[in-house]
Design a protein around this motif. Structure first.
Motif, mmCIF file in Angstrom:
data_model
loop_
_atom_site.group_PDB
_atom_site.id
_atom_site.type_symbol
_atom_site.label_atom_id
_atom_site.label_comp_id
_atom_site.label_asym_id
_atom_site.label_seq_id
_atom_site.Cartn_x
_atom_site.Cartn_y
_atom_site.Cartn_z
ATOM 1 N N CYS A 43 -6.034 -0.297 1.480
ATOM 2 C CA CYS A 43 -4.740 -0.933 1.749
ATOM 3 C C CYS A 43 -4.822 -2.192 2.603
ATOM 4 C CB CYS A 43 -3.817 0.071 2.445
ATOM 5 S SG CYS A 43 -4.393 0.583 4.085
ATOM 6 N N GLY A 44 -6.000 -2.488 3.173
ATOM 7 C CA GLY A 44 -6.079 -3.660 4.045
ATOM 8 C C GLY A 44 -5.176 -3.486 5.257
ATOM 9 N N CYS A 45 -4.372 -4.481 5.541
ATOM 10 C CA CYS A 45 -3.475 -4.397 6.698
ATOM 11 C C CYS A 45 -2.215 -3.583 6.393
ATOM 12 C CB CYS A 45 -3.121 -5.776 7.224
ATOM 13 S SG CYS A 45 -2.188 -6.793 6.063
ATOM 14 N N ASN A 46 -2.175 -2.964 5.211
ATOM 15 C CA ASN A 46 -1.140 -1.985 4.877
ATOM 16 C C ASN A 46 0.234 -2.610 4.634
ATOM 17 O OD1 ASN A 46 -0.894 0.729 4.279
ATOM 18 N ND2 ASN A 46 -0.188 1.312 6.305
ATOM 19 N N GLU A 47 0.259 -3.861 4.183
ATOM 20 C CA GLU A 47 1.544 -4.526 4.007
ATOM 21 C C GLU A 47 2.381 -3.911 2.891
ATOM 22 O OE1 GLU A 47 -1.325 -6.947 1.397
ATOM 23 O OE2 GLU A 47 -1.369 -5.933 3.345
ATOM 24 N N ASN A 48 1.741 -3.396 1.828
ATOM 25 C CA ASN A 48 2.522 -2.824 0.733
ATOM 26 C C ASN A 48 3.243 -1.544 1.147
ATOM 27 O OD1 ASN A 48 1.804 -4.888 -0.963
ATOM 28 N ND2 ASN A 48 1.122 -3.565 -2.618
ATOM 29 N N LEU A 58 6.953 10.164 1.234
ATOM 30 C CA LEU A 58 5.880 9.853 2.183
ATOM 31 C C LEU A 58 4.979 8.801 1.561
ATOM 32 C CD1 LEU A 58 4.239 10.413 4.805
ATOM 33 C CD2 LEU A 58 2.970 12.118 3.489
ATOM 34 N N ALA A 59 4.629 7.788 2.336
ATOM 35 C CA ALA A 59 3.688 6.759 1.885
ATOM 36 C C ALA A 59 2.679 6.514 2.996
ATOM 37 C CB ALA A 59 4.422 5.464 1.546
ATOM 38 N N VAL A 60 1.408 6.428 2.621
ATOM 39 C CA VAL A 60 0.364 6.209 3.622
ATOM 40 C C VAL A 60 -0.721 5.311 3.032
ATOM 41 C CG1 VAL A 60 -0.873 8.309 2.932
ATOM 42 C CG2 VAL A 60 -1.244 7.343 5.218
ATOM 43 N N GLY A 61 -1.219 4.397 3.847
ATOM 44 C CA GLY A 61 -2.331 3.550 3.446
ATOM 45 C C GLY A 61 -3.641 4.153 3.915
ATOM 46 N N LEU A 62 -4.706 3.874 3.175
ATOM 47 C CA LEU A 62 -6.034 4.385 3.528
ATOM 48 C C LEU A 62 -7.054 3.266 3.384
ATOM 49 C CD1 LEU A 62 -7.550 7.788 2.731
ATOM 50 C CD2 LEU A 62 -8.837 5.764 2.019
ATOM 51 N N ASP A 63 -7.852 3.050 4.418
ATOM 52 C CA ASP A 63 -8.869 2.004 4.372
ATOM 53 C C ASP A 63 -9.948 2.354 5.384
ATOM 54 O OD1 ASP A 63 -8.608 -1.316 3.393
ATOM 55 O OD2 ASP A 63 -10.295 -0.594 4.584
ATOM 56 N N ALA A 64 -11.202 2.162 4.996
ATOM 57 C CA ALA A 64 -12.308 2.471 5.908
ATOM 58 C C ALA A 64 -12.605 1.340 6.869
ATOM 59 C CB ALA A 64 -13.568 2.796 5.101
ATOM 60 N N MET A 65 -12.146 0.114 6.541
ATOM 61 C CA MET A 65 -12.546 -1.063 7.302
ATOM 62 C C MET A 65 -11.530 -1.497 8.350
ATOM 63 S SD MET A 65 -15.427 -1.513 5.850
ATOM 64 C CE MET A 65 -15.928 -3.085 6.544
ATOM 65 N N ILE A 66 -10.279 -1.091 8.208
ATOM 66 C CA ILE A 66 -9.220 -1.558 9.093
ATOM 67 C C ILE A 66 -8.997 -0.559 10.218
ATOM 68 C CG2 ILE A 66 -6.796 -2.263 9.232
ATOM 69 C CD1 ILE A 66 -8.550 -4.100 7.536
ATOM 70 N N HIS A 67 -8.904 -1.037 11.441
ATOM 71 C CA HIS A 67 -8.632 -0.153 12.575
ATOM 72 C C HIS A 67 -7.152 0.214 12.592
ATOM 73 C CE1 HIS A 67 -12.610 -0.401 14.336
ATOM 74 N NE2 HIS A 67 -12.589 -1.710 14.135
ATOM 75 N N PRO A 68 -6.837 1.456 12.960
ATOM 76 C CA PRO A 68 -5.442 1.929 12.928
ATOM 77 C C PRO A 68 -4.465 1.042 13.684
ATOM 78 C CG PRO A 68 -6.937 3.774 13.268
ATOM 79 C CD PRO A 68 -7.772 2.518 13.345
ATOM 80 N N GLU A 69 -4.906 0.438 14.782
ATOM 81 C CA GLU A 69 -3.979 -0.371 15.568
ATOM 82 C C GLU A 69 -3.553 -1.643 14.850
ATOM 83 O OE1 GLU A 69 -8.196 -1.241 17.153
ATOM 84 O OE2 GLU A 69 -7.004 0.510 16.526
ATOM 85 N N THR A 94 -2.670 4.187 -5.535
ATOM 86 C CA THR A 94 -2.832 2.805 -5.974
ATOM 87 C C THR A 94 -4.110 2.202 -5.399
ATOM 88 O OG1 THR A 94 -1.398 2.089 -4.139
ATOM 89 C CG2 THR A 94 -0.375 2.373 -6.293
ATOM 90 N N LEU A 95 -4.737 1.327 -6.188
ATOM 91 C CA LEU A 95 -5.933 0.597 -5.760
ATOM 92 C C LEU A 95 -5.771 -0.852 -6.200
ATOM 93 C CD1 LEU A 95 -6.998 3.564 -7.127
ATOM 94 C CD2 LEU A 95 -9.028 2.830 -5.877
ATOM 95 N N ARG A 96 -5.500 -1.732 -5.249
ATOM 96 C CA ARG A 96 -5.309 -3.152 -5.538
ATOM 97 C C ARG A 96 -6.560 -3.923 -5.161
ATOM 98 N NH1 ARG A 96 -1.027 -7.013 -2.392
ATOM 99 N NH2 ARG A 96 -2.740 -7.012 -0.903
ATOM 100 N N MET A 97 -7.249 -4.457 -6.173
ATOM 101 C CA MET A 97 -8.480 -5.233 -5.990
ATOM 102 C C MET A 97 -9.513 -4.433 -5.192
ATOM 103 S SD MET A 97 -7.318 -7.545 -7.832
ATOM 104 C CE MET A 97 -8.784 -8.571 -7.938
#
Length: 229
Positions: A43-48, A58-69, A94-97
């Motif tokens: 999700c990157g910075c989770n803008e979507n 319920l909607a949640v973003g998941l990313d290994a590279m982005i810090h929760p803050e 969803t998986l965008r790029m």
């Protein structure tokens, strides 16, 4: 933001052109409703999730590279290979790029299959390695290709990752992935509008690839998969 002269001229000549993210966001938004659970992988910075998440249960973003803050909406810092959600909890993933960066297919989709409900959907926006705009740059050394991507799409260095294109042809999509079967597949073209030179190159191919028999050579694929019951 005001459009540049180049962008205004291109859109005047090609009034039907839509950015790939416009088409993707419209499709995803149309799949969401107040009774659905949505997981946005990579999700990157989770803008979507921040923009469209209010439409869901319920909607949640998941990313290994982005810090929760750094996330501005519900977010989990985790790997695609180990998603900390219960099995069968998600209606849509969803998986965008993202898919172009996955090296082990179908293994990298096992967790997505697990968390999807039977009949749940996976929406994928990714590059099409049959497109000359994807295939020929892919032959370049990584450092040169990285610089080309950063210049073309104004992408920060930390947002450019190696690509493998293990599942990035129409044929691979149509074959399905594990228990995920292709439902719909669209072919889109992306035109950078910030530079006259790039707009001429990519815009020229956009016009050529509008011919129906060249549709499968467009640079981007938007696919919807459904999990078998």
């Amino acid at each position: 933001m005001r459009r540049t002269v180049v962008e205004s001229l291109f859109r005047k000549v090609n009034p039907g052109y839509r950015h790939r993210y416009e088409v993707y966001n419209e499709l995803v938004s149309g799949e969401l409703s107040s009774d659905k659970v949505w997981v946005d992988v990579g999700c990157g910075c989770n803008e979507n999730v921040a923009v469209y998440g209010t439409k869901t249960k319920l909607a949640v973003g998941l990313d290994a590279m982005i810090h929760p803050e750094l996330a501005n909406a519900p977010f989990i810092q985790a790997s695609l290979r180990s998603i900390p959600l219960r099995s069968g909890c998600a209606d849509i993933v969803t998986l965008r790029m993202v898919v172009e960066h996955l090296e082990k297919i179908p293994g990298d989709f096992e967790e997505i299959e697990r968390i999807l409900k039977p009949g749940g959907k996976m929406v994928v926006l990714t590059t099409n390695s049959l497109s000359p705009l994807v295939f020929f740059p892919g032959l370049l050394p990584y450092r040169l290709k990285e610089g080309l991507i950063r210049k073309t799409f104004h992408t920060a260095a930390e947002d450019v990752f190696p690509t493998f294109h293990r599942c990035n042809t129409p044929g691979a999509m149509k074959n399905g992935i594990g228990e995920l079967r292709l439902s719909t597949l669209q072919f889109l073209e992306q035109v950078p509008l910030s530079s006259p030179g790039l707009t001429m190159v990519f815009g020229g191919w956009y016009i050529i690839a509008r011919l129906p028999f060249l549709a499968q050579l467009r640079s981007t694929m938007l696919a919807v998969f459904e999990k078998r019951n």
